[in-house]
Design a protein around this motif. Structure first.
Motif, mmCIF file in Angstrom:
data_model
loop_
_atom_site.group_PDB
_atom_site.id
_atom_site.type_symbol
_atom_site.label_atom_id
_atom_site.label_comp_id
_atom_site.label_asym_id
_atom_site.label_seq_id
_atom_site.Cartn_x
_atom_site.Cartn_y
_atom_site.Cartn_z
ATOM 1 N N ASN A 6 0.829 -1.211 0.000
ATOM 2 C CA ASN A 6 0.000 0.000 0.000
ATOM 3 C C ASN A 6 0.860 1.256 0.000
ATOM 4 O O ASN A 6 0.543 2.235 -0.691
ATOM 5 C CB ASN A 6 -0.923 -0.002 1.220
ATOM 6 N N LYS A 7 1.939 1.247 0.774
ATOM 7 C CA LYS A 7 2.824 2.410 0.819
ATOM 8 C C LYS A 7 3.472 2.642 -0.544
ATOM 9 O O LYS A 7 3.526 3.784 -1.032
ATOM 10 C CB LYS A 7 3.891 2.188 1.890
ATOM 11 N N MET A 8 3.965 1.588 -1.161
ATOM 12 C CA MET A 8 4.599 1.734 -2.470
ATOM 13 C C MET A 8 3.590 2.210 -3.512
ATOM 14 O O MET A 8 3.873 3.131 -4.299
ATOM 15 C CB MET A 8 5.223 0.409 -2.893
ATOM 16 N N ARG A 9 2.401 1.596 -3.520
ATOM 17 C CA ARG A 9 1.397 1.954 -4.522
ATOM 18 C C ARG A 9 0.932 3.396 -4.371
ATOM 19 O O ARG A 9 0.695 4.095 -5.365
ATOM 20 C CB ARG A 9 0.199 1.007 -4.402
ATOM 21 N N SER A 10 0.769 3.853 -3.132
ATOM 22 C CA SER A 10 0.291 5.223 -2.921
ATOM 23 C C SER A 10 1.283 6.246 -3.458
ATOM 24 O O SER A 10 0.891 7.233 -4.105
ATOM 25 C CB SER A 10 0.039 5.465 -1.432
ATOM 26 N N ILE A 11 2.584 6.005 -3.255
ATOM 27 C CA ILE A 11 3.600 6.937 -3.749
ATOM 28 C C ILE A 11 3.722 6.852 -5.262
ATOM 29 O O ILE A 11 3.814 7.874 -5.951
ATOM 30 C CB ILE A 11 4.949 6.651 -3.062
ATOM 31 N N VAL A 12 3.710 5.644 -5.794
ATOM 32 C CA VAL A 12 3.825 5.463 -7.239
ATOM 33 C C VAL A 12 2.644 6.109 -7.961
ATOM 34 O O VAL A 12 2.809 6.785 -8.991
ATOM 35 C CB VAL A 12 3.930 3.962 -7.577
ATOM 36 N N ASP A 13 1.446 5.923 -7.430
ATOM 37 C CA ASP A 13 0.265 6.534 -8.045
ATOM 38 C C ASP A 13 0.337 8.056 -7.979
ATOM 39 O O ASP A 13 -0.016 8.741 -8.956
ATOM 40 C CB ASP A 13 -1.001 6.042 -7.347
ATOM 41 N N ALA A 14 0.793 8.576 -6.845
ATOM 42 C CA ALA A 14 0.864 10.026 -6.694
ATOM 43 C C ALA A 14 1.870 10.654 -7.655
ATOM 44 O O ALA A 14 1.683 11.784 -8.116
ATOM 45 C CB ALA A 14 1.228 10.380 -5.254
ATOM 46 N N LEU A 15 2.930 9.909 -7.973
ATOM 47 C CA LEU A 15 3.956 10.443 -8.875
ATOM 48 C C LEU A 15 3.699 10.071 -10.335
ATOM 49 O O LEU A 15 4.532 10.365 -11.200
ATOM 50 C CB LEU A 15 5.334 9.929 -8.445
ATOM 51 N N GLY A 16 2.582 9.415 -10.601
ATOM 52 C CA GLY A 16 2.232 9.097 -11.976
ATOM 53 C C GLY A 16 3.093 8.031 -12.614
ATOM 54 O O GLY A 16 3.389 8.111 -13.817
ATOM 55 N N LEU A 17 3.480 7.031 -11.837
ATOM 56 C CA LEU A 17 4.350 5.974 -12.352
ATOM 57 C C LEU A 17 3.687 4.605 -12.343
ATOM 58 O O LEU A 17 4.359 3.595 -12.603
ATOM 59 C CB LEU A 17 5.638 5.898 -11.507
ATOM 60 N N SER A 18 2.398 4.537 -12.064
ATOM 61 C CA SER A 18 1.734 3.239 -11.955
ATOM 62 C C SER A 18 1.749 2.470 -13.269
ATOM 63 O O SER A 18 1.749 1.236 -13.277
ATOM 64 C CB SER A 18 0.292 3.426 -11.472
ATOM 65 N N HIS A 19 1.807 3.171 -14.388
ATOM 66 C CA HIS A 19 1.825 2.506 -15.695
ATOM 67 C C HIS A 19 3.177 1.877 -16.012
ATOM 68 O O HIS A 19 3.287 1.068 -16.938
ATOM 69 C CB HIS A 19 1.480 3.520 -16.789
ATOM 70 N N ALA A 20 4.217 2.246 -15.247
ATOM 71 C CA ALA A 20 5.578 1.814 -15.578
ATOM 72 C C ALA A 20 6.148 0.825 -14.568
ATOM 73 O O ALA A 20 7.357 0.609 -14.558
ATOM 74 C CB ALA A 20 6.494 3.034 -15.671
ATOM 75 N N LEU A 21 5.304 0.211 -13.758
ATOM 76 C CA LEU A 21 5.816 -0.672 -12.707
ATOM 77 C C LEU A 21 6.578 -1.865 -13.268
ATOM 78 O O LEU A 21 7.541 -2.341 -12.655
ATOM 79 C CB LEU A 21 4.654 -1.158 -11.824
ATOM 80 N N GLN A 22 6.164 -2.369 -14.400
ATOM 81 C CA GLN A 22 6.814 -3.552 -14.972
ATOM 82 C C GLN A 22 7.917 -3.188 -15.969
ATOM 83 O O GLN A 22 8.492 -4.073 -16.598
ATOM 84 C CB GLN A 22 5.772 -4.435 -15.666
ATOM 85 N N THR A 23 8.230 -1.915 -16.089
ATOM 86 C CA THR A 23 9.272 -1.460 -17.020
ATOM 87 C C THR A 23 10.614 -1.397 -16.313
ATOM 88 O O THR A 23 10.690 -1.001 -15.143
ATOM 89 C CB THR A 23 8.917 -0.066 -17.573
ATOM 90 N N ALA A 24 11.665 -1.787 -17.005
ATOM 91 C CA ALA A 24 13.012 -1.682 -16.437
ATOM 92 C C ALA A 24 13.337 -0.218 -16.143
ATOM 93 O O ALA A 24 12.964 0.679 -16.909
ATOM 94 C CB ALA A 24 14.040 -2.267 -17.392
#
Length: 537
Positions: free
Chosen positions: A113-131
């Motif tokens: 939850n902590k990781m997802r909340s920060i990633v979503d806030a910074l607009g990086l949720s689409h790139a989680l599986q990208t190197a």
């Protein structure tokens, strides 16, 4: 807070120095504290002993560690390039999972939850599986990689966040969104964020509460509310060029840059009423408004409460050493999976070389006339895997900045990473030794006994692991790759020469015997492996 100045002001160095960096030890005349807590609580190893506190209340945080609460992020964006963004951030979130969680969630759920909340806030949720990538490896874009670096710093949950160039590579709208999130993050958690950037548009400047303006020598010429800075310099006769679209930050820097008025600006600032009000606020108002008992002491109590019961009270790490090893071992295997083509190529080359070497020594007659030739085969089996371990040098040196940064953030210790790397090497080096050793052993016609082969494999395997760890140790202490590779190349040749094959042990000079018996793992493996070669007169 925003720190700006001409290029020669070295604002980046000032921000790094505020992190109590070991690379920038404080001078005797310097004073640095964090809300009545002295800089010594950050426990940087090269800092001088506690300096005078100029009438400040003596810190009561002796024995407490503030190191992971003062986080500095430079502008290099160094990450493991082949690792995906998710595999990069998830271990960090797990390493900062508190022992006692207010919501009663599991460790895995809290970290996710902590990781997802920060990633979503910074607009990086689409790139989680990208190197994550790098300038040489395709992956995230420059702006996405910059936000990934900021996300890692935010996962440290620090009280003081120092950022050098966090907007580099970002477009204006993304930069504003990032700064708005940082402002909300700081306000909600009662944290401080200090930023230096070479370019600051008005939309960004408006988000800052305070601004520190440096002259070309790096001396302070203004420190106060951001909304009052333009008026302060306007009193001196400086006018902002609105017709040419000059921003406020550009105006503040232009008041000094190229004008050769450093001494005059500093003299006026030291004599100004703004400087007098600032001194009063720092020396009198601040200690009264934010006493140690109600600010710093609860912070240290919260840090103690969230630590694992197996973590030392003076440590700045949250989870135990054993859990760090488990997290890093999983990350190590994720790294191996991300570099699977490289390891596949290495395995194919290993197979081809083993067949080549095996055919060169194919079914040598089991007589004493060929004993020396068989000895060369055994030494080659040991040396081959030892030389392959030299590849660890580049990886270790490449990741050294990452290891240091994550140690300062309170994620992982270097010793836990060393153990995790060995655990990651166990199957890889085992397969490597098994393939090469089995093929050459059978083709050369050595003793067909499971016991003899087991002894041969065990010592070749142990020597490869030993030398891999040796090369990593050298890389950890070497300032540059060139020096490390030179030392390891010479050291490995010395170890091979003293193994007892090229120079028989009785003929060795005394100093070489000391190497042979004292520090050379190849000599012991070679001595044992010689017992597996069948010979008859």
């Amino acid at each position: 807070m925003l720190v700006i100045g001409p290029p020669t002001a070295n604002a980046s160095i000032l921000v790094q120095a505020l992190s109590c960096s070991a690379d920038l030890p404080l001078s005797v005349s310097s004073q640095l504290d964090y809300g009545l807590v002295p800089h010594t609580a950050a426990k940087r190893p090269t800092l001088a002993p506690s300096l005078g506190d100029r009438n400040r209340k003596p810190a009561e945080a002796k024995g407490e560690s503030l190191r992971s609460q003062v986080v500095y992020l430079d502008d290099r964006d160094a990450h493991f390039a082949m690792l995906s963004l998710e595999s990069t951030l998830r271990p960090d979130a797990r390493a900062k999972t508190p022992e006692r969680r207010p919501d009663g969630s599991t460790r895995r759920a809290w970290a996710e939850n902590k990781m997802r909340s920060i990633v979503d806030a910074l607009g990086l949720s689409h790139a989680l599986q990208t190197a994550v990538g790098s300038p040489l490896v395709r992956g995230l874009s420059g702006g996405e990689r910059k936000r990934a670096s900021v996300a890692e710093a935010l996962l440290a949950r620090a009280s003081v966040l120092l950022l050098d160039g966090p907007f580099n590579g970002l477009d204006s709208s993304t930069a504003v969104s990032l700064l708005e999130y940082l402002r909300a993050w700081a306000s909600g958690g009662k944290r401080s964020v200090v930023i230096t950037t070479p370019h600051c548009a008005d939309a960004l400047y408006a988000q800052f509460d305070r601004v520190l303006v440096l002259d070309s020598r790096g001396r302070q010429v203004y420190f106060g509310r951001a909304t009052e800075a333009e008026a302060y310099f306007g009193q001196m006769g400086f006018q902002r060029r609105l017709d040419s679209g000059e921003g406020i930050a550009e105006f503040l820097v232009a008041c000094n840059e190229g004008r050769h008025n450093d001494a005059d600006l500093e003299r006026r600032w030291m004599a100004s009423k703004e400087r007098e009000a600032l001194a009063h606020e720092l020396d009198d108002a601040y200690p009264a408004k934010y006493p140690y008992e109600t600010c710093a002491e609860p912070l240290f109590a919260a840090l103690r409460d969230e630590k694992s019961r197996f973590t030392s009270a003076s440590s700045h790490y949250t989870v135990s050493f054993a859990r760090q090893v488990v997290i890093l071992t999983r990350r190590q295997y994720a790294l191996i999976r991300s570099e699977l083509p490289t390891y596949t190529t290495k395995t194919i080359v290993n197979l081809l070389l083993s067949v080549t070497v095996g055919t060169l020594f194919f079914r040598l007659p089991a007589t004493t006339a060929h004993a020396f030739t068989r000895g060369s085969l055994l030494l080659l089996s040991i040396m081959f895997n030892a030389y392959l371990s030299l590849a660890e040098l580049g990886k270790t040196i490449e990741g050294r900045d990452i290891v240091k940064r994550q140690g300062d953030y309170g994620f992982f210790s270097a010793s836990a990473l060393a153990v995790a790397r060995v655990l990651g090497d166990l199957p890889l080096i085992g397969v490597q030794c098994l393939l090469f050793g089995t093929i050459t052993y059978l083709l050369a016609g050595l003793q067909l006994s499971f016991a003899r082969f087991g002894i041969y494999f065990a010592f070749v395997y142990a020597t490869a692991l030993n030398l891999s760890c040796l090369f990593r140790m050298v890389a950890a202490f070497s300032p540059r790759f060139e020096g490390a590779i030179r030392f390891c190349g010479v050291a490995l040749n010395v170890l091979v020469m003293s193994a007892g094959y090229f120079i028989p042990t009785p003929s060795m000079p005394p100093w070489l015997k000391w190497v042979h018996y004292g520090i050379d793992p190849i000599s012991y493996s070679y001595e044992v492996c010689r017992q597996v070669k069948p010979c008859r007169p």
